[in-house]
Design an enzyme around this catalytic site. Structure first.
Site, PDB file in Angstrom:
ATOM      1  N   HIS A  50       0.966  -0.978  -0.217  1.00 39.45           N
ATOM      2  CA  HIS A  50       0.052  -0.027   0.059  1.00 39.45           C
ATOM      3  C   HIS A  50       0.929   1.203  -0.024  1.00 39.45           C
ATOM      4  CE1 HIS A  50      -4.199   1.614   1.224  1.00 39.45           C
ATOM      5  NE2 HIS A  50      -3.494   2.843   1.129  1.00 39.45           N
ATOM      6  N   HIS A  96       1.072   4.891  -2.401  1.00 41.80           N
ATOM      7  CA  HIS A  96       0.592   5.810  -3.396  1.00 41.80           C
ATOM      8  C   HIS A  96       1.766   6.474  -4.176  1.00 41.80           C
ATOM      9  CE1 HIS A  96      -3.869   5.418  -2.322  1.00 41.80           C
ATOM     10  NE2 HIS A  96      -3.219   5.136  -1.081  1.00 41.80           N
ATOM     11  N   ASP A 128       1.379   8.992  -6.061  1.00 40.76           N
ATOM     12  CA  ASP A 128       1.155  10.477  -6.009  1.00 40.76           C
ATOM     13  C   ASP A 128       1.376  11.033  -4.569  1.00 40.76           C
ATOM     14  OD1 ASP A 128      -1.101   9.422  -5.051  1.00 40.76           O
ATOM     15  OD2 ASP A 128      -2.252  11.023  -6.243  1.00 40.76           O
ATOM     16  N   GLY A 164      -9.763   7.473  -2.107  1.00 37.32           N
ATOM     17  CA  GLY A 164     -10.453   8.786  -1.883  1.00 37.32           C
ATOM     18  C   GLY A 164     -11.361   8.909  -0.519  1.00 37.32           C
ATOM     19  N   HIS A 210      -9.705   0.281  -0.196  1.00 35.67           N
ATOM     20  CA  HIS A 210      -9.688   1.104   0.933  1.00 35.67           C
ATOM     21  C   HIS A 210     -10.897   1.059   1.795  1.00 35.67           C
ATOM     22  CE1 HIS A 210      -6.344   3.136  -1.095  1.00 35.67           C
ATOM     23  NE2 HIS A 210      -5.930   3.729  -0.106  1.00 35.67           N
ATOM     24  N   GLU A 257     -10.582   2.930   7.248  1.00 39.42           N
ATOM     25  CA  GLU A 257      -9.710   3.884   7.458  1.00 39.42           C
ATOM     26  C   GLU A 257     -10.488   5.181   8.246  1.00 39.42           C
ATOM     27  OE1 GLU A 257      -6.389   6.546   5.296  1.00 39.42           O
ATOM     28  OE2 GLU A 257      -7.859   5.768   4.261  1.00 39.42           O
ATOM     29  N   ASP A 283       1.837   4.050   2.977  1.00 39.22           N
ATOM     30  CA  ASP A 283       0.586   4.775   2.397  1.00 39.22           C
ATOM     31  C   ASP A 283       1.121   5.827   1.547  1.00 39.22           C
ATOM     32  OD1 ASP A 283      -2.158   5.547   1.930  1.00 39.22           O
ATOM     33  OD2 ASP A 283      -2.369   6.489   3.964  1.00 39.22           O
TER      34      ASP A 283
END
Length: 370
Positions: free
Chosen positions: A26, A28, A30, A187, A214, A217, A308
């Protein structure tokens, strides 16, 4: 005859942990930019950043993300996504990510990103995927030149608040022979359940592409339940599974009572992609010591250790492991168990995972014990 004293467990220093082979599921794309790269790419396109010094910029991202709100946390991506709107920008960010992960000892990584977020300067969805895959391949080659062996798979992500999930699922399926190993939705979680995208998940299930979602969370057990209904093979974060666990303070673990969803997740060893520092930033935990990852591990859930967003959390896999060791008492055996959980939960093909486990992970941890 003398009594033999067993060798003591090695001290988990930062240098020892850095040398360990790691798996990250996991992470990302970006959310892992180098501050120097971000500054250079922003200058190229005339995008204004909140700081012009790499160290100050890095500190700003951590501070802005450290708000206790997932919504505020996600706002930091306005800057990173802005510089990832050209093929060159995407290639560079992807290349850097692989090199940085390899330098941290990562031997297998899955990089996730949402192609629909990178269309502002005229790229098509397929052109976005092409640029990222080229950058990832360049990163693997660059890492090899530095003596690091890493394998990278791609998770194509749809934004859960948008309405393009089926189109993005089709994109993932079209690229499954080019390094795409699975699908995700990301998101703002609260108010945007996975079940809103049932058609996309039906399509993926019909075509046997693995799915992680996801869930658990920023929303509770209903979000986890919805992700499971949509066929999630892994849960992104998943720490709110504790909402479905009853355990009195200081009570023995065997007295824990699991609800239907928690029982399902534990019985089937559905991996939890836990990112401790990120969870502290978004209000999912109050400290590393009190983070649910340790209790979930002790209760028998399949926990894995992840980053993350390395930029927003100012972190790495090594740092996450070091924090768990120093603040939550994790041992080398605990770190190995979590690493193996992650390896076997990865979406790459089984022979590839067996090679990584046998040739890299097991020897790496054995060397640490030696």
């Amino acid at each position: 005859m003398t009594n033999e004293v067993p060798d003591a467990m090695p001290t988990l220093s930062e240098s020892l942990i850095l040398a360990l082979p790691k798996v990250v599921l996991h992470d990302h794309l970006d959310g892992g930019l180098r501050p120097t790269t971000l500054l250079e790419l922003a200058e190229d396109i005339g995008h204004e950043l909140p700081a012009s010094d790499p160290d100050e910029l890095a500190a700003w991202f951590v501070s802005a993300a450290d708000s206790g709100s997932l919504v505020r946390y996600l706002e930091t991506f306005d800057h990173t996504v802005a510089v990832m709107q050209t093929a060159e920008g995407l290639r560079r960010v992807a290349r850097d990510a692989v090199v940085d992960l390899a330098a941290d000892g990562v031997v297998y990584a899955e990089q996730r990103y949402a192609p629909e977020q990178h269309l502002q300067r005229g790229l098509t969805l397929q052109e976005v995927v092409d640029a990222v895959q080229e950058g990832l391949a360049e990163g693997v080659a660059a890492a090899a030149e530095l003596g690091r062996t890493i394998q990278v798979g791609t998770l194509i992500t749809a934004m859960r608040h948008a309405d393009r999930a089926t189109e993005i699922a089709e994109l993932a399926l079209a690229n499954r022979t080019r390094g795409v190993v699975g699908f995700d939705i990301a998101g703002a979680e609260l108010g945007f359940p996975a079940t809103n995208h049932r058609a996309a998940f039906d399509l993926l299930r019909e075509n046997l592409l693995p799915v992680t979602i996801h869930a658990g969370e920023a929303d509770g057990i209903d979000s986890v339940f919805g992700a499971l209904q949509m066929g999630a093979l892994r849960l992104g974060h998943g720490i709110r599974i504790m909402d479905d666990v009853e355990l009195a303070p200081d009570a023995p673990l065997e007295t824990a009572r699991l609800g239907l969803v928690a029982q399902w997740v534990r019985d089937r060893q559905i991996p939890l992609e836990v990112s401790p520092t990120s969870n502290l930033q978004t209000g999912g935990a109050t400290s590393i010591e009190a983070h649910p990852i340790t209790l979930l591990r002790d209760l028998g859930f399949a926990v894995t250790v992840n980053t993350d967003n390395r930029l927003m959390s100012g972190t790495s896999v090594s740092r996450e492991m070091t924090l768990l060791a120093s603040e939550a008492g994790w041992t080398l055996d605990d770190l190995e168990q979590a690493t193996l959980q992650a390896a076997w939960a990865a979406f790459a093909h089984r022979p590839e995972l067996e090679r990584i486990v046998v040739d890299q992970i097991l020897p790496g941890f054995e060397a640490a014990r030696g």
